[in-house]
Design a protein around this motif. Structure first.
Motif, PDB file in Angstrom:
ATOM      1  N   ASP A 185     -11.174   2.090  -8.514  1.00 52.42           N
ATOM      2  CA  ASP A 185     -11.524   0.674  -8.650  1.00 52.42           C
ATOM      3  C   ASP A 185     -10.549  -0.206  -7.880  1.00 52.42           C
ATOM      4  N   GLY A 186      -9.258   0.112  -7.975  1.00 51.89           N
ATOM      5  CA  GLY A 186      -8.258  -0.693  -7.265  1.00 51.89           C
ATOM      6  C   GLY A 186      -8.403  -0.567  -5.759  1.00 51.89           C
ATOM      7  N   LEU A 187      -8.638   0.652  -5.280  1.00 52.81           N
ATOM      8  CA  LEU A 187      -8.821   0.860  -3.841  1.00 52.81           C
ATOM      9  C   LEU A 187     -10.064   0.128  -3.352  1.00 52.81           C
ATOM     10  N   THR A 188     -11.146   0.168  -4.128  1.00 55.32           N
ATOM     11  CA  THR A 188     -12.376  -0.523  -3.743  1.00 55.32           C
ATOM     12  C   THR A 188     -12.145  -2.025  -3.630  1.00 55.32           C
ATOM     13  N   ARG A 189     -11.470  -2.606  -4.600  1.00 58.94           N
ATOM     14  CA  ARG A 189     -11.190  -4.047  -4.546  1.00 58.94           C
ATOM     15  C   ARG A 189     -10.344  -4.399  -3.320  1.00 58.94           C
ATOM     16  N   HIS A 190      -9.349  -3.574  -3.045  1.00 58.50           N
ATOM     17  CA  HIS A 190      -8.468  -3.843  -1.901  1.00 58.50           C
ATOM     18  C   HIS A 190      -9.230  -3.727  -0.584  1.00 58.50           C
ATOM     19  N   LYS A 191     -10.022  -2.671  -0.444  1.00 57.07           N
ATOM     20  CA  LYS A 191     -10.791  -2.501   0.787  1.00 57.07           C
ATOM     21  C   LYS A 191     -11.833  -3.608   0.947  1.00 57.07           C
ATOM     22  N   GLN A 192     -12.434  -4.050  -0.148  1.00 54.93           N
ATOM     23  CA  GLN A 192     -13.417  -5.119  -0.065  1.00 54.93           C
ATOM     24  C   GLN A 192     -12.771  -6.418   0.400  1.00 54.93           C
ATOM     25  N   ALA A 193     -11.570  -6.706  -0.101  1.00 51.68           N
ATOM     26  CA  ALA A 193     -10.859  -7.924   0.323  1.00 51.68           C
ATOM     27  C   ALA A 193     -10.541  -7.871   1.813  1.00 51.68           C
ATOM     28  N   LEU A 194     -10.090  -6.718   2.294  1.00 57.16           N
ATOM     29  CA  LEU A 194      -9.802  -6.582   3.723  1.00 57.16           C
ATOM     30  C   LEU A 194     -11.078  -6.683   4.555  1.00 57.16           C
ATOM     31  N   PHE A 195     -12.128  -6.035   4.109  1.00 60.36           N
ATOM     32  CA  PHE A 195     -13.410  -6.068   4.810  1.00 60.36           C
ATOM     33  C   PHE A 195     -13.906  -7.509   4.960  1.00 60.36           C
ATOM     34  N   ASP A 196     -13.844  -8.279   3.896  1.00 60.51           N
ATOM     35  CA  ASP A 196     -14.297  -9.676   3.949  1.00 60.51           C
ATOM     36  C   ASP A 196     -13.454 -10.492   4.926  1.00 60.51           C
ATOM     37  N   ARG A 197     -12.139 -10.276   4.912  1.00 59.43           N
ATOM     38  CA  ARG A 197     -11.258 -11.035   5.826  1.00 59.43           C
ATOM     39  C   ARG A 197     -11.491 -10.637   7.274  1.00 59.43           C
ATOM     40  N   VAL A 273      -0.895  -3.209  19.912  1.00 57.48           N
ATOM     41  CA  VAL A 273      -1.656  -2.998  18.677  1.00 57.48           C
ATOM     42  C   VAL A 273      -1.247  -4.046  17.651  1.00 57.48           C
ATOM     43  N   ILE A 274      -2.248  -4.703  17.078  1.00 56.00           N
ATOM     44  CA  ILE A 274      -2.038  -5.743  16.076  1.00 56.00           C
ATOM     45  C   ILE A 274      -2.656  -5.287  14.762  1.00 56.00           C
ATOM     46  N   ALA A 275      -1.856  -5.283  13.695  1.00 56.51           N
ATOM     47  CA  ALA A 275      -2.375  -5.009  12.349  1.00 56.51           C
ATOM     48  C   ALA A 275      -2.591  -6.354  11.650  1.00 56.51           C
ATOM     49  N   TYR A 276      -3.829  -6.613  11.265  1.00 57.27           N
ATOM     50  CA  TYR A 276      -4.141  -7.813  10.493  1.00 57.27           C
ATOM     51  C   TYR A 276      -4.024  -7.441   9.017  1.00 57.27           C
ATOM     52  N   ARG A 277      -3.070  -8.069   8.323  1.00 60.61           N
ATOM     53  CA  ARG A 277      -2.790  -7.725   6.929  1.00 60.61           C
ATOM     54  C   ARG A 277      -2.863  -8.978   6.046  1.00 60.61           C
ATOM     55  N   PRO A 278      -4.061  -9.532   5.873  1.00 62.38           N
ATOM     56  CA  PRO A 278      -4.197 -10.745   5.073  1.00 62.38           C
ATOM     57  C   PRO A 278      -3.892 -10.516   3.599  1.00 62.38           C
ATOM     58  N   VAL A 279      -4.088  -9.296   3.127  1.00 58.66           N
ATOM     59  CA  VAL A 279      -3.664  -8.897   1.782  1.00 58.66           C
ATOM     60  C   VAL A 279      -2.963  -7.552   1.912  1.00 58.66           C
ATOM     61  N   SER A 280      -1.948  -7.343   1.091  1.00 56.97           N
ATOM     62  CA  SER A 280      -1.195  -6.093   1.111  1.00 56.97           C
ATOM     63  C   SER A 280      -1.127  -5.526  -0.301  1.00 56.97           C
ATOM     64  N   ALA A 281      -1.181  -4.203  -0.380  1.00 55.65           N
ATOM     65  CA  ALA A 281      -1.065  -3.513  -1.657  1.00 55.65           C
ATOM     66  C   ALA A 281      -0.369  -2.184  -1.399  1.00 55.65           C
ATOM     67  N   PRO A 282       0.926  -2.083  -1.694  1.00 55.25           N
ATOM     68  CA  PRO A 282       1.659  -0.847  -1.377  1.00 55.25           C
ATOM     69  C   PRO A 282       1.035   0.406  -1.960  1.00 55.25           C
ATOM     70  N   GLU A 283       0.306   0.271  -3.080  1.00 55.46           N
ATOM     71  CA  GLU A 283      -0.281   1.451  -3.700  1.00 55.46           C
ATOM     72  C   GLU A 283      -1.557   1.918  -2.999  1.00 55.46           C
ATOM     73  N   TYR A 284      -2.095   1.104  -2.053  1.00 53.53           N
ATOM     74  CA  TYR A 284      -3.348   1.456  -1.393  1.00 53.53           C
ATOM     75  C   TYR A 284      -3.278   1.415   0.137  1.00 53.53           C
ATOM     76  N   ASP A 285      -2.314   0.739   0.711  1.00 53.01           N
ATOM     77  CA  ASP A 285      -2.296   0.558   2.158  1.00 53.01           C
ATOM     78  C   ASP A 285      -1.938   1.854   2.887  1.00 53.01           C
ATOM     79  N   LEU A 286      -2.545   2.037   4.042  1.00 53.59           N
ATOM     80  CA  LEU A 286      -2.240   3.146   4.943  1.00 53.59           C
ATOM     81  C   LEU A 286      -1.110   2.687   5.867  1.00 53.59           C
ATOM     82  N   GLU A 287       0.099   3.093   5.559  1.00 56.87           N
ATOM     83  CA  GLU A 287       1.263   2.435   6.142  1.00 56.87           C
ATOM     84  C   GLU A 287       1.583   2.845   7.573  1.00 56.87           C
TER      85      GLU A 287
END
Length: 433
Positions: A185-197, A273-287
């Motif tokens: 659930d947490g990963l889905t919310r994080h990916k959805q926020a990034l997808f929308d941005r 290479v540019i990483a767009y990181r409008p939201v960050s979540a250390p527990e879910y991000d591919l670092e």
């Protein structure tokens, strides 16, 4: 003495095909017949042989190969870029380590991660790198010269906008249906926020770089329609997912992403290479891809930096130490050659098991028939998805790619290619010329 054949399955052609072809050429030149093809077609191949499994997250294909008497070796195509531990562990089949007899790691980080897992049974791990990285070296990436020229002619100056949101934008909406957990659930919310941005950023960036083009390249598992909708009406924004990624990276002015393996490949090539990181979540991000990139949280900063790059402002050099920790064989012998050296060192361990009787023949025939039907019948969305993943696996493409590899490397004149049962078969004749 003849050497065992190598079975080199293709799951995602855009990702794996060229690397498998290079490995097959190197193997055949050494006297290992090699067969490249869709996974089911190879599970129906005559054996016993050595079967290269593409993942260390799922046990099913490796177990099926072992039941047919093949010796299973494995790498992990998704092992270079890993989620943080809690997410990564939730996506792994605990039985995936039980069948392979030899493991090939992208680099030290990949190898150390496997060895740290409680289910790791002590299987030998060879730090060889991955054939996909071989294709980024100067002497091999020349194989893409024609493709690069065609892309430049077709698109002119362009920025590559790479997406990685199949978790919330999958080609097959049923693919990620699973029991609800806090991690999922947490990963889905994080990916959805990034997808929308990212969908909001795409038209803004396209307008800023006009008349240069914004090329949106969805992940092979993603649906393309939401991206087309995001840039509808913009003449300089297009959505393409044709072919493998290196020919797109080489001429790109810059690459925009969040957590994409493509970013690592781009940095090996020395591209901005540019990483767009409008939201960050250390527990879910591919670092790893984000650490190798210039990272920005605000869309205006991404746009301004891309415009500056296109106006000639250089970015930082790739972090060689970080790359070296994660990707072996960026110089010296190819990853393909290191893998074959390891197979030779472990020859006794990799001796296939001969299984006789009608059950083996029936299983092989069944695998071939299922693969044949999946590639030809207009069945469910799942079958359309599988066909999409194998879209670039066709005889004309393979022959062209093999010719390009031979010309770029000046090698493999002794290797022949033929097609049988939906797979490409490579054989060597004498010494590598």
């Amino acid at each position: 003495m003849s050497r065992p054949a190598l079975l080199l399955p293709i799951v995602v052609a855009k990702r794996e095909l060229d690397g498998r072809l290079l490995l097959a050429l190197c193997a055949a030149a050494r006297g290992h017949p090699a067969i490249v093809g869709p996974r089911r077609a190879l599970l129906g191949a005559p054996g016993p042989a050595i079967y290269l499994n593409h993942t260390m997250r799922v046990a099913r294909a490796a177990d099926a190969a072992a039941r047919l008497g093949h010796a299973v070796i494995a790498l992990d195509e998704e092992g270079l870029v890993r989620f943080p531990d809690a997410v990564q562990r939730s996506r792994m089949d605990p039985g995936a380590f039980q069948t392979p007899r030899l493991l090939f790691a992208w680099g030290r980080s990949n190898a150390n991660y496997w060895r740290s897992l409680p289910e790791y049974p002590g299987t030998p791990v060879e730090i060889t790198g991955n054939p996909r990285a071989d294709l980024l070296r100067p002497q091999t990436r020349a194989m893409y010269a024609t493709d690069v020229a065609q892309l430049r002619a077709r698109h002119g100056r362009f920025v590559l906008f790479n997406t990685n949101f199949s978790f919330v934008n999958h080609f097959n909406p049923e693919f990620y249906k699973r029991p609800e957990t806090a991690v999922a659930d947490g990963l889905t919310r994080h990916k959805q926020a990034l997808f929308d941005r990212f969908r909001a950023l795409a038209p803004e960036l396209a307008r800023a770089i006009a008349p240069a083009r914004l090329v949106i390249r969805p992940h092979p598992s993603e649906a393309a329609a939401p991206w087309r909708q995001a840039v509808a009406g913009l003449n300089n924004a297009v959505v393409f997912n044709d072919g493998t990624v290196p020919p797109w990276l080489i001429p790109a002015e810059a690459v925009v992403h969040n957590g994409c393996t493509t970013a690592v490949e781009a940095r090996i090539l020395g591209r901005p290479v540019i990483a767009y990181r409008p939201v960050s979540a250390p527990e879910y991000d591919l670092e790893l891809p984000n650490r190798l990139s210039e990272a920005y949280a605000r869309p205006n900063d991404v746009v301004d930096r891309i415009v500056a790059i296109m106006n000639g402002t250089a970015g930082p050099e790739p972090d060689a130490a970080l790359l070296g920790e994660h990707v072996a064989a960026l110089d010296g012998p190819l990853a393909c050659e290191r893998m074959l050296d390891a197979i030779a060192r472990h020859a006794e361990r990799l001796a296939p098991v001969r299984r006789k009787g009608p059950l083996k023949a029936a299983a092989a025939w069944s695998n071939r028939m299922v693969e044949h039907l999946e590639r030809r019948l207009p069945l469910t969305i799942r079958h359309r998805y599988l066909r999409t993943l194998l879209k670039d696996f066709d005889e004309d493409t393979i022959r062209r790619r093999v010719d390009d590899l031979k010309q770029a490397t000046g090698r493999f004149g002794n290797v022949s290619l033929r097609f049988a049962h939906g797979a490409a078969v490579f054989d060597g004749r004498g010494s590598d010329a």
